[in-house]
Write a protein that holds these residues in place. Sequence first.
Motif, PDB file in Angstrom:
ATOM      1  N   PHE A   1      16.473  -5.803 -11.687  1.00  0.00           N
ATOM      2  CA  PHE A   1      17.578  -4.856 -11.609  1.00  0.00           C
ATOM      3  C   PHE A   1      18.346  -5.024 -10.302  1.00  0.00           C
ATOM      4  O   PHE A   1      17.739  -5.275  -9.255  1.00  0.00           O
ATOM      5  CB  PHE A   1      17.051  -3.417 -11.669  1.00  0.00           C
ATOM      6  CG  PHE A   1      16.227  -3.133 -12.898  1.00  0.00           C
ATOM      7  CD1 PHE A   1      16.822  -2.744 -14.081  1.00  0.00           C
ATOM      8  CD2 PHE A   1      14.850  -3.261 -12.863  1.00  0.00           C
ATOM      9  CE1 PHE A   1      16.061  -2.478 -15.209  1.00  0.00           C
ATOM     10  CE2 PHE A   1      14.079  -2.993 -13.979  1.00  0.00           C
ATOM     11  CZ  PHE A   1      14.689  -2.606 -15.157  1.00  0.00           C
ATOM     12  N   VAL A   2      19.660  -4.834 -10.369  1.00  0.00           N
ATOM     13  CA  VAL A   2      20.511  -4.828  -9.185  1.00  0.00           C
ATOM     14  C   VAL A   2      21.429  -3.613  -9.267  1.00  0.00           C
ATOM     15  O   VAL A   2      21.987  -3.313 -10.323  1.00  0.00           O
ATOM     16  CB  VAL A   2      21.353  -6.121  -9.075  1.00  0.00           C
ATOM     17  CG1 VAL A   2      22.531  -5.946  -8.139  1.00  0.00           C
ATOM     18  CG2 VAL A   2      20.489  -7.268  -8.590  1.00  0.00           C
ATOM     19  N   ARG A   3      21.530  -2.915  -8.137  1.00  0.00           N
ATOM     20  CA  ARG A   3      22.480  -1.804  -8.013  1.00  0.00           C
ATOM     21  C   ARG A   3      23.328  -2.088  -6.780  1.00  0.00           C
ATOM     22  O   ARG A   3      22.799  -2.197  -5.669  1.00  0.00           O
ATOM     23  CB  ARG A   3      21.748  -0.477  -7.847  1.00  0.00           C
ATOM     24  CG  ARG A   3      22.696   0.717  -7.762  1.00  0.00           C
ATOM     25  CD  ARG A   3      21.962   2.013  -7.426  1.00  0.00           C
ATOM     26  NE  ARG A   3      20.750   2.233  -8.170  1.00  0.00           N
ATOM     27  CZ  ARG A   3      20.649   2.850  -9.349  1.00  0.00           C
ATOM     28  NH1 ARG A   3      21.731   3.292  -9.940  1.00  0.00           N
ATOM     29  NH2 ARG A   3      19.485   3.007  -9.924  1.00  0.00           N
ATOM     30  N   LEU A   4      24.645  -2.224  -6.962  1.00  0.00           N
ATOM     31  CA  LEU A   4      25.530  -2.441  -5.824  1.00  0.00           C
ATOM     32  C   LEU A   4      25.578  -1.182  -4.974  1.00  0.00           C
ATOM     33  O   LEU A   4      25.646  -0.069  -5.492  1.00  0.00           O
ATOM     34  CB  LEU A   4      26.941  -2.789  -6.304  1.00  0.00           C
ATOM     35  CG  LEU A   4      27.074  -4.085  -7.085  1.00  0.00           C
ATOM     36  CD1 LEU A   4      28.508  -4.274  -7.559  1.00  0.00           C
ATOM     37  CD2 LEU A   4      26.647  -5.266  -6.229  1.00  0.00           C
ATOM     38  N   SER A   5      25.532  -1.369  -3.650  1.00  0.00           N
ATOM     39  CA  SER A   5      25.581  -0.205  -2.766  1.00  0.00           C
ATOM     40  C   SER A   5      26.683  -0.298  -1.727  1.00  0.00           C
ATOM     41  O   SER A   5      26.960   0.680  -1.048  1.00  0.00           O
ATOM     42  CB  SER A   5      24.222   0.004  -2.088  1.00  0.00           C
ATOM     43  OG  SER A   5      23.802  -1.166  -1.435  1.00  0.00           O
ATOM     44  N   GLY A   6      27.329  -1.457  -1.591  1.00  0.00           N
ATOM     45  CA  GLY A   6      28.431  -1.549  -0.646  1.00  0.00           C
ATOM     46  C   GLY A   6      28.879  -2.977  -0.440  1.00  0.00           C
ATOM     47  O   GLY A   6      28.292  -3.921  -0.965  1.00  0.00           O
ATOM     48  N   GLU A   7      29.951  -3.100   0.313  1.00  0.00           N
ATOM     49  CA  GLU A   7      30.464  -4.411   0.662  1.00  0.00           C
ATOM     50  C   GLU A   7      30.849  -4.384   2.132  1.00  0.00           C
ATOM     51  O   GLU A   7      31.442  -3.428   2.616  1.00  0.00           O
ATOM     52  CB  GLU A   7      31.675  -4.760  -0.195  1.00  0.00           C
ATOM     53  CG  GLU A   7      32.128  -6.184  -0.009  1.00  0.00           C
ATOM     54  CD  GLU A   7      33.152  -6.620  -1.039  1.00  0.00           C
ATOM     55  OE1 GLU A   7      33.771  -7.664  -0.813  1.00  0.00           O
ATOM     56  OE2 GLU A   7      33.322  -5.916  -2.051  1.00  0.00           O
ATOM     57  N   ARG A   8      30.476  -5.418   2.829  1.00  0.00           N
ATOM     58  CA  ARG A   8      30.776  -5.541   4.254  1.00  0.00           C
ATOM     59  C   ARG A   8      31.911  -6.535   4.452  1.00  0.00           C
ATOM     60  O   ARG A   8      32.238  -7.297   3.541  1.00  0.00           O
ATOM     61  CB  ARG A   8      29.535  -6.005   5.017  1.00  0.00           C
ATOM     62  CG  ARG A   8      28.452  -4.959   5.032  1.00  0.00           C
ATOM     63  CD  ARG A   8      27.364  -5.346   5.951  1.00  0.00           C
ATOM     64  NE  ARG A   8      26.374  -4.280   6.023  1.00  0.00           N
ATOM     65  CZ  ARG A   8      25.423  -4.237   6.910  1.00  0.00           C
ATOM     66  NH1 ARG A   8      25.294  -5.204   7.789  1.00  0.00           N
ATOM     67  NH2 ARG A   8      24.570  -3.239   6.922  1.00  0.00           N
TER      68      ARG A   8
ATOM     69  N   VAL B   1      19.559 -10.588 -13.818  1.00  0.00           N
ATOM     70  CA  VAL B   1      19.434  -9.169 -13.502  1.00  0.00           C
ATOM     71  C   VAL B   1      20.156  -8.284 -14.505  1.00  0.00           C
ATOM     72  O   VAL B   1      21.109  -8.705 -15.163  1.00  0.00           O
ATOM     73  CB  VAL B   1      19.945  -8.856 -12.072  1.00  0.00           C
ATOM     74  CG1 VAL B   1      19.203  -9.662 -11.037  1.00  0.00           C
ATOM     75  CG2 VAL B   1      21.438  -9.051 -11.961  1.00  0.00           C
ATOM     76  N   GLU B   2      19.695  -7.060 -14.581  1.00  0.00           N
ATOM     77  CA  GLU B   2      20.384  -5.982 -15.292  1.00  0.00           C
ATOM     78  C   GLU B   2      21.098  -5.165 -14.222  1.00  0.00           C
ATOM     79  O   GLU B   2      20.463  -4.685 -13.285  1.00  0.00           O
ATOM     80  CB  GLU B   2      19.386  -5.099 -16.029  1.00  0.00           C
ATOM     81  CG  GLU B   2      18.599  -5.805 -17.112  1.00  0.00           C
ATOM     82  CD  GLU B   2      17.561  -4.893 -17.746  1.00  0.00           C
ATOM     83  OE1 GLU B   2      17.887  -3.726 -18.043  1.00  0.00           O
ATOM     84  OE2 GLU B   2      16.421  -5.348 -17.934  1.00  0.00           O
ATOM     85  N   MET B   3      22.403  -5.017 -14.360  1.00  0.00           N
ATOM     86  CA  MET B   3      23.166  -4.245 -13.388  1.00  0.00           C
ATOM     87  C   MET B   3      22.984  -2.757 -13.675  1.00  0.00           C
ATOM     88  O   MET B   3      23.091  -2.318 -14.829  1.00  0.00           O
ATOM     89  CB  MET B   3      24.650  -4.606 -13.438  1.00  0.00           C
ATOM     90  CG  MET B   3      24.931  -6.046 -13.054  1.00  0.00           C
ATOM     91  SD  MET B   3      24.430  -6.494 -11.374  1.00  0.00           S
ATOM     92  CE  MET B   3      25.618  -5.603 -10.412  1.00  0.00           C
ATOM     93  N   LEU B   4      22.692  -1.996 -12.637  1.00  0.00           N
ATOM     94  CA  LEU B   4      22.547  -0.553 -12.746  1.00  0.00           C
ATOM     95  C   LEU B   4      23.826   0.114 -12.253  1.00  0.00           C
ATOM     96  O   LEU B   4      24.525  -0.448 -11.396  1.00  0.00           O
ATOM     97  CB  LEU B   4      21.364  -0.082 -11.902  1.00  0.00           C
ATOM     98  CG  LEU B   4      20.001  -0.622 -12.309  1.00  0.00           C
ATOM     99  CD1 LEU B   4      18.950  -0.235 -11.276  1.00  0.00           C
ATOM    100  CD2 LEU B   4      19.612  -0.103 -13.682  1.00  0.00           C
ATOM    101  N   PRO B   5      24.124   1.311 -12.734  1.00  0.00           N
ATOM    102  CA  PRO B   5      25.329   1.995 -12.248  1.00  0.00           C
ATOM    103  C   PRO B   5      25.155   2.389 -10.780  1.00  0.00           C
ATOM    104  O   PRO B   5      24.027   2.571 -10.302  1.00  0.00           O
ATOM    105  CB  PRO B   5      25.430   3.227 -13.148  1.00  0.00           C
ATOM    106  CG  PRO B   5      24.055   3.455 -13.657  1.00  0.00           C
ATOM    107  CD  PRO B   5      23.391   2.098 -13.719  1.00  0.00           C
ATOM    108  N   PRO B   6      26.273   2.538 -10.060  1.00  0.00           N
ATOM    109  CA  PRO B   6      26.165   2.969  -8.656  1.00  0.00           C
ATOM    110  C   PRO B   6      25.527   4.349  -8.563  1.00  0.00           C
ATOM    111  O   PRO B   6      25.592   5.137  -9.512  1.00  0.00           O
ATOM    112  CB  PRO B   6      27.620   3.016  -8.179  1.00  0.00           C
ATOM    113  CG  PRO B   6      28.435   2.360  -9.222  1.00  0.00           C
ATOM    114  CD  PRO B   6      27.627   2.333 -10.488  1.00  0.00           C
ATOM    115  N   ARG B   7      24.931   4.619  -7.432  1.00  0.00           N
ATOM    116  CA  ARG B   7      24.348   5.946  -7.215  1.00  0.00           C
ATOM    117  C   ARG B   7      25.470   6.971  -7.073  1.00  0.00           C
ATOM    118  O   ARG B   7      26.525   6.675  -6.530  1.00  0.00           O
ATOM    119  CB  ARG B   7      23.482   5.958  -5.962  1.00  0.00           C
ATOM    120  CG  ARG B   7      22.262   5.090  -6.108  1.00  0.00           C
ATOM    121  CD  ARG B   7      21.242   5.366  -5.017  1.00  0.00           C
ATOM    122  NE  ARG B   7      20.109   4.484  -5.184  1.00  0.00           N
ATOM    123  CZ  ARG B   7      19.107   4.691  -6.029  1.00  0.00           C
ATOM    124  NH1 ARG B   7      19.093   5.760  -6.765  1.00  0.00           N
ATOM    125  NH2 ARG B   7      18.122   3.825  -6.127  1.00  0.00           N
TER     126      ARG B   7
END
Length: 85
Positions: free
Chosen positions: A14-21, A57-63
């Motif tokens: 699983f992958v959940r995006l949390s930000g971009e730098r 990976v399965e993409m998870l929705p953002p928190r």
Amino acid sequence: MSTEAPPMDTTRRFVRLSGERPKGFIEFEFAIGEPEIFVEMILGREAFAEFCAANRVEMLPPRDPDAPQGDWDWRLADATHTRFK
């Protein structure tokens, strides 16, 4: 009636995006088997795409930033906004 939890499926990633730098670095959470147990990672955009493809990976929705948080609901990245004494 059995009360045993089903075995963890370690083939699921699983992958959940949390930000971009700046300069295209992607912040994300990566989990194997259980989305609730994850590590925080940072990769460049191209390396991130390769990582996701290699791990299927399965993409998870953002928190939800408005969701209530408990004492244990924090990320390492949150420490950058906290002053420690």
